[in-house]
Design an enzyme around this catalytic site. Sequence first.
Site, mmCIF file in Angstrom:
data_model
loop_
_atom_site.group_PDB
_atom_site.id
_atom_site.type_symbol
_atom_site.label_atom_id
_atom_site.label_comp_id
_atom_site.label_asym_id
_atom_site.label_seq_id
_atom_site.Cartn_x
_atom_site.Cartn_y
_atom_site.Cartn_z
ATOM 1 N N LYS A 252 0.841 -1.196 0.000
ATOM 2 C CA LYS A 252 0.000 0.000 0.000
ATOM 3 C C LYS A 252 0.879 1.251 0.000
ATOM 4 O O LYS A 252 2.099 1.173 0.160
ATOM 5 C CB LYS A 252 -0.902 -0.006 1.229
ATOM 6 C CG LYS A 252 -0.141 0.030 2.546
ATOM 7 C CD LYS A 252 -1.068 -0.016 3.742
ATOM 8 C CE LYS A 252 -0.271 0.051 5.035
ATOM 9 N NZ LYS A 252 -1.131 0.067 6.224
ATOM 10 N N TYR B 278 17.413 29.435 8.752
ATOM 11 C CA TYR B 278 16.242 30.185 9.179
ATOM 12 C C TYR B 278 16.143 30.254 10.702
ATOM 13 O O TYR B 278 16.393 29.271 11.409
ATOM 14 C CB TYR B 278 14.970 29.532 8.640
ATOM 15 C CG TYR B 278 14.747 29.762 7.160
ATOM 16 C CD1 TYR B 278 14.571 31.047 6.663
ATOM 17 C CD2 TYR B 278 14.719 28.696 6.278
ATOM 18 C CE1 TYR B 278 14.364 31.263 5.305
ATOM 19 C CE2 TYR B 278 14.511 28.891 4.925
ATOM 20 C CZ TYR B 278 14.338 30.186 4.440
ATOM 21 O OH TYR B 278 14.132 30.382 3.099
#
Length: 381
Positions: A35, A264
């Site tokens: 899956k 950042y």
Amino acid sequence: MMPAAFVRLDLDAVRHNLAQVKRYAPDNKIMAVIKANAYGHGMDRVAAALDEADGFAVARVDEGVRLRQAGFMQPITVLQGFVCVDELLQLLKYRLAAVIHSPQQIAILHQQAGVEGKLAVWLKMDTGMNRLGFKGADFNAAYRQLLSCALVEEPINLITHFANADDLLDDKTRRQIDLFNDAVKDHPGQCSIANSAGIIGWPNVRFGSAQDRASDWVRPGLMLYGCSPFAGKSGVDFGLKPVMSLHSRLIAVKDVAAGETVGYSGTWRCQTATRLGVVSIGYGDGYHRHTRSGAPVLVNGQRVPLIGRVSMDMITVDLNSLPDAQPSDPVTLWGGGLPVEEIARHADTIPYTLLCGITQRVQVIEQGLDDQADQTVTSTS
């Protein structure tokens, strides 16, 4: 030219891991769980590598249809079953088995009793996961209702799912097994209970019908891709080989003074003068944004620490231990002695998240399967 960010998939490792499943569960049939695009590895290519599996399991109807349209003829079970008539008709058309876990599904089956065909089903018992499935008397009632439905193929198969099998000290798994085995002991259908953690960690427990264990199915997922389902362990601890490795390259090397911040929000500050490397990979490629500073990265095969926040397209690493590193040098984010399980711990997540998170802009290089030449494709689909 080598792409900036790419994954390398070792399809021979998929076959090796399937062989390991057979070693752990020699008397069981294997329903390979592919899956979510085979946990990010590419459903079609993994299904082809797993040609010796007895069947496949997918989450949703469209995944099963895709496998059939690609020519795969093995038994395919849809773990979420169906939620509407259209999905039921797709299951019948493409000969997909369905997990039955709710009264609404049984009602739809009875309402469509005149439809041509027979649907193979797995009736799901909720033994403690408290997600999908029937409990207690409701399980027995659902079984009787399915027996009276003309659309349902007999015998009815029986299934449940472990909640805590990755915790070997938690007795809940044994209680789930006992509850399931007691409920199915008088039913003729085949049984399935064990996921990867169950297969590896609970070898002395019978995973289904006591009358005919050889007819039962195990459902390996994560272990097929070479990863451990247990915290603090990697796949190699259980004889597994990792299938996916993630790679990039340095694109810049620069010197940063002591006291300067990197990235950042300035979350990482240079305690000393630092030779810094910039790597062309980020969360836009699937490298987890919350991977913490200090996480290992391989540059020229040597471990160096991640520093600063992960950006969309770049990360930064401390190259003080590799003063000769240069732009274009190879970088490995996991693989080649750097297990994905280790990186997952540095990101406060699980390896499933990292494997499934690789994005479409990351190119794929396949290797293995009869020593065919490496093949580059554009995505993990």
